[in-house]
Motif scaffolding. Structure first.
Motif, PDB file in Angstrom:
ATOM      1  N   GLU A  62       0.834  -1.192   0.000  1.00 53.47           N
ATOM      2  CA  GLU A  62       0.000   0.000   0.000  1.00 53.47           C
ATOM      3  C   GLU A  62       0.874   1.249   0.000  1.00 53.47           C
ATOM      4  O   GLU A  62       2.007   1.232   0.470  1.00 53.47           O
ATOM      5  CB  GLU A  62      -0.905   0.004   1.227  1.00 53.47           C
ATOM      6  N   ILE A  63       0.300   2.342  -0.490  1.00 52.92           N
ATOM      7  CA  ILE A  63       1.025   3.606  -0.565  1.00 52.92           C
ATOM      8  C   ILE A  63       1.510   4.037   0.810  1.00 52.92           C
ATOM      9  O   ILE A  63       2.656   4.457   0.973  1.00 52.92           O
ATOM     10  CB  ILE A  63       0.140   4.691  -1.224  1.00 52.92           C
ATOM     11  N   LEU A  64       0.676   3.909   1.813  1.00 51.29           N
ATOM     12  CA  LEU A  64       1.052   4.314   3.161  1.00 51.29           C
ATOM     13  C   LEU A  64       2.269   3.537   3.653  1.00 51.29           C
ATOM     14  O   LEU A  64       3.190   4.105   4.237  1.00 51.29           O
ATOM     15  CB  LEU A  64      -0.136   4.123   4.112  1.00 51.29           C
ATOM     16  N   GLU A  65       2.287   2.234   3.397  1.00 56.22           N
ATOM     17  CA  GLU A  65       3.435   1.410   3.792  1.00 56.22           C
ATOM     18  C   GLU A  65       4.690   1.842   3.052  1.00 56.22           C
ATOM     19  O   GLU A  65       5.773   1.859   3.622  1.00 56.22           O
ATOM     20  CB  GLU A  65       3.153  -0.066   3.504  1.00 56.22           C
ATOM     21  N   ASN A  66       4.539   2.167   1.785  1.00 56.46           N
ATOM     22  CA  ASN A  66       5.655   2.606   0.952  1.00 56.46           C
ATOM     23  C   ASN A  66       6.279   3.879   1.530  1.00 56.46           C
ATOM     24  O   ASN A  66       7.495   4.018   1.572  1.00 56.46           O
ATOM     25  CB  ASN A  66       5.134   2.853  -0.465  1.00 56.46           C
ATOM     26  N   GLU A  67       5.437   4.782   1.963  1.00 56.88           N
ATOM     27  CA  GLU A  67       5.904   6.023   2.583  1.00 56.88           C
ATOM     28  C   GLU A  67       6.527   5.742   3.947  1.00 56.88           C
ATOM     29  O   GLU A  67       7.618   6.231   4.263  1.00 56.88           O
ATOM     30  CB  GLU A  67       4.723   6.986   2.741  1.00 56.88           C
ATOM     31  N   GLN A  68       5.883   4.933   4.748  1.00 59.12           N
ATOM     32  CA  GLN A  68       6.360   4.651   6.107  1.00 59.12           C
ATOM     33  C   GLN A  68       7.718   3.962   6.098  1.00 59.12           C
ATOM     34  O   GLN A  68       8.536   4.176   6.991  1.00 59.12           O
ATOM     35  CB  GLN A  68       5.329   3.811   6.877  1.00 59.12           C
ATOM     36  N   LYS A  69       7.973   3.129   5.083  1.00 55.21           N
ATOM     37  CA  LYS A  69       9.279   2.463   4.957  1.00 55.21           C
ATOM     38  C   LYS A  69      10.415   3.485   4.956  1.00 55.21           C
ATOM     39  O   LYS A  69      11.471   3.256   5.533  1.00 55.21           O
ATOM     40  CB  LYS A  69       9.344   1.666   3.641  1.00 55.21           C
ATOM     41  N   VAL A  70      10.188   4.613   4.285  1.00 60.44           N
ATOM     42  CA  VAL A  70      11.209   5.666   4.211  1.00 60.44           C
ATOM     43  C   VAL A  70      11.457   6.242   5.595  1.00 60.44           C
ATOM     44  O   VAL A  70      12.607   6.334   6.046  1.00 60.44           O
ATOM     45  CB  VAL A  70      10.785   6.775   3.218  1.00 60.44           C
ATOM     46  N   TYR A  71      10.392   6.631   6.288  1.00 59.25           N
ATOM     47  CA  TYR A  71      10.548   7.212   7.629  1.00 59.25           C
ATOM     48  C   TYR A  71      11.196   6.209   8.588  1.00 59.25           C
ATOM     49  O   TYR A  71      12.054   6.578   9.391  1.00 59.25           O
ATOM     50  CB  TYR A  71       9.203   7.660   8.197  1.00 59.25           C
ATOM     51  N   ASP A  72      10.778   4.956   8.496  1.00 51.12           N
ATOM     52  CA  ASP A  72      11.344   3.935   9.384  1.00 51.12           C
ATOM     53  C   ASP A  72      12.849   3.796   9.178  1.00 51.12           C
ATOM     54  O   ASP A  72      13.616   3.688  10.134  1.00 51.12           O
ATOM     55  CB  ASP A  72      10.655   2.584   9.175  1.00 51.12           C
ATOM     56  N   LYS A  73      13.282   3.804   7.914  1.00 52.38           N
ATOM     57  CA  LYS A  73      14.710   3.672   7.609  1.00 52.38           C
ATOM     58  C   LYS A  73      15.472   4.908   8.086  1.00 52.38           C
ATOM     59  O   LYS A  73      16.545   4.806   8.675  1.00 52.38           O
ATOM     60  CB  LYS A  73      14.918   3.448   6.113  1.00 52.38           C
ATOM     61  N   LEU A  74      14.918   6.091   7.847  1.00 46.40           N
ATOM     62  CA  LEU A  74      15.575   7.325   8.313  1.00 46.40           C
ATOM     63  C   LEU A  74      15.702   7.321   9.833  1.00 46.40           C
ATOM     64  O   LEU A  74      16.762   7.663  10.378  1.00 46.40           O
ATOM     65  CB  LEU A  74      14.788   8.548   7.839  1.00 46.40           C
TER      66      LEU A  74
ATOM     67  N   VAL B 102       8.611   9.375  -7.843  1.00 44.65           N
ATOM     68  CA  VAL B 102       9.972   8.840  -7.920  1.00 44.65           C
ATOM     69  C   VAL B 102      10.955   9.763  -7.206  1.00 44.65           C
ATOM     70  O   VAL B 102      10.881  10.985  -7.321  1.00 44.65           O
ATOM     71  CB  VAL B 102      10.404   8.673  -9.391  1.00 44.65           C
ATOM     72  N   ASN B 103      11.900   9.159  -6.489  1.00 46.66           N
ATOM     73  CA  ASN B 103      12.892   9.907  -5.728  1.00 46.66           C
ATOM     74  C   ASN B 103      13.967   8.945  -5.254  1.00 46.66           C
ATOM     75  O   ASN B 103      13.775   7.730  -5.313  1.00 46.66           O
ATOM     76  CB  ASN B 103      12.205  10.578  -4.536  1.00 46.66           C
ATOM     77  N   PRO B 104      15.094   9.454  -4.750  1.00 47.91           N
ATOM     78  CA  PRO B 104      16.132   8.533  -4.260  1.00 47.91           C
ATOM     79  C   PRO B 104      15.674   7.646  -3.101  1.00 47.91           C
ATOM     80  O   PRO B 104      16.157   6.521  -2.967  1.00 47.91           O
ATOM     81  CB  PRO B 104      17.255   9.473  -3.810  1.00 47.91           C
ATOM     82  N   PHE B 105      14.736   8.111  -2.273  1.00 43.39           N
ATOM     83  CA  PHE B 105      14.231   7.269  -1.194  1.00 43.39           C
ATOM     84  C   PHE B 105      13.605   5.992  -1.737  1.00 43.39           C
ATOM     85  O   PHE B 105      13.611   4.949  -1.088  1.00 43.39           O
ATOM     86  CB  PHE B 105      13.172   8.003  -0.360  1.00 43.39           C
ATOM     87  N   SER B 106      13.039   6.064  -2.950  1.00 38.19           N
ATOM     88  CA  SER B 106      12.331   4.917  -3.514  1.00 38.19           C
ATOM     89  C   SER B 106      13.267   3.757  -3.851  1.00 38.19           C
ATOM     90  O   SER B 106      12.812   2.644  -4.085  1.00 38.19           O
ATOM     91  CB  SER B 106      11.510   5.319  -4.735  1.00 38.19           C
ATOM     92  N   LEU B 107      14.559   3.996  -3.822  1.00 40.03           N
ATOM     93  CA  LEU B 107      15.501   2.906  -4.089  1.00 40.03           C
ATOM     94  C   LEU B 107      15.442   1.836  -2.997  1.00 40.03           C
ATOM     95  O   LEU B 107      15.947   0.735  -3.180  1.00 40.03           O
ATOM     96  CB  LEU B 107      16.918   3.459  -4.261  1.00 40.03           C
ATOM     97  N   ILE B 108      14.776   2.144  -1.886  1.00 39.14           N
ATOM     98  CA  ILE B 108      14.539   1.137  -0.843  1.00 39.14           C
ATOM     99  C   ILE B 108      13.684  -0.001  -1.398  1.00 39.14           C
ATOM    100  O   ILE B 108      13.743  -1.124  -0.917  1.00 39.14           O
ATOM    101  CB  ILE B 108      13.880   1.774   0.409  1.00 39.14           C
ATOM    102  N   ASN B 109      12.915   0.278  -2.444  1.00 36.00           N
ATOM    103  CA  ASN B 109      12.043  -0.729  -3.063  1.00 36.00           C
ATOM    104  C   ASN B 109      12.713  -1.488  -4.198  1.00 36.00           C
ATOM    105  O   ASN B 109      12.116  -2.410  -4.758  1.00 36.00           O
ATOM    106  CB  ASN B 109      10.769  -0.070  -3.594  1.00 36.00           C
ATOM    107  N   ASP B 110      13.933  -1.126  -4.548  1.00 34.50           N
ATOM    108  CA  ASP B 110      14.663  -1.791  -5.635  1.00 34.50           C
ATOM    109  C   ASP B 110      15.304  -3.065  -5.082  1.00 34.50           C
ATOM    110  O   ASP B 110      16.516  -3.152  -4.899  1.00 34.50           O
ATOM    111  CB  ASP B 110      15.722  -0.845  -6.216  1.00 34.50           C
TER     112      ASP B 110
END
Length: 165
Positions: free
Chosen positions: A2-14, A104-112
């Motif tokens: 889900e979009i929310l999870e995709n966003e939260q992954k970034v905050y969690d990693k930071l 798209v952004n550099p944070f999205s590389l967490i999904n690669d």
């Protein structure tokens, strides 16, 4: 995902890496030109991010530049050592980075997860100023230091390849 999870992954990693950042909410923006509407609410460099593929469609590139940079794909292909470049389709973007267009952004590389994207950053923004990116959604903006971004990407095993655009 889900979009929310995709966003939260970034905050969690930071947060996991103890990287300082700030977040603002805003109206959705889909293009670099639309960033003008929120620039007065943040500081630092606003960026545009191009998710590209080569002619065969077997190599992917994420290129980050200043929001007002003129990026000529014919010039870029030679600078990054690729065949003809084109924008990856929304389907490829979803398959590779689990994102909708405009996010798209550099944070999205967490999904690669398969590590198929090569990351390039315009030398003009590798100057120590804070940077602004969407956190995998286009209605929020994260401001982060260059060092913070480097730490984030390093933890993912992503190399920043400087390029002069």
């Amino acid at each position: 995902m889900e979009i929310l999870e995709n966003e939260q992954k970034v905050y969690d990693k930071l947060d996991e890496l103890a990287i300082e950042y700030t977040v603002i909410e805003h109206e959705p923006v889909y293009t670099a030109a639309e960033l003008d509407s929120i620039k007065d609410r943040t500081h630092g460099i606003h960026c545009k991010n191009l998710f590209l593929r080569n002619a065969k469609g077997n190599k992917y590139y994420l290129i980050t530049a200043k929001d007002d940079a003129e990026v000529n794909l014919k010039d870029v292909k030679d600078k990054i050592g690729s065949t003809r470049l084109s924008f990856a389709s929304p389907e490829r973007l979803m398959k590779v980075l689990n994102l909708q267009p405009g996010s798209v952004n550099p944070f999205s590389l967490i999904n690669d997860e398969e590590k198929v994207v090569t990351f390039f950053m315009d030398k003009s923004i590798i100057n120590g100023e804070d940077l602004n990116f969407h956190p995998n959604v286009n209605h929020k903006m994260v401001t982060i230091s260059l060092d913070g971004l480097k730490k984030y990407l390093s933890d993912l095993g992503v190399i920043i390849n400087p390029v002069e655009l």
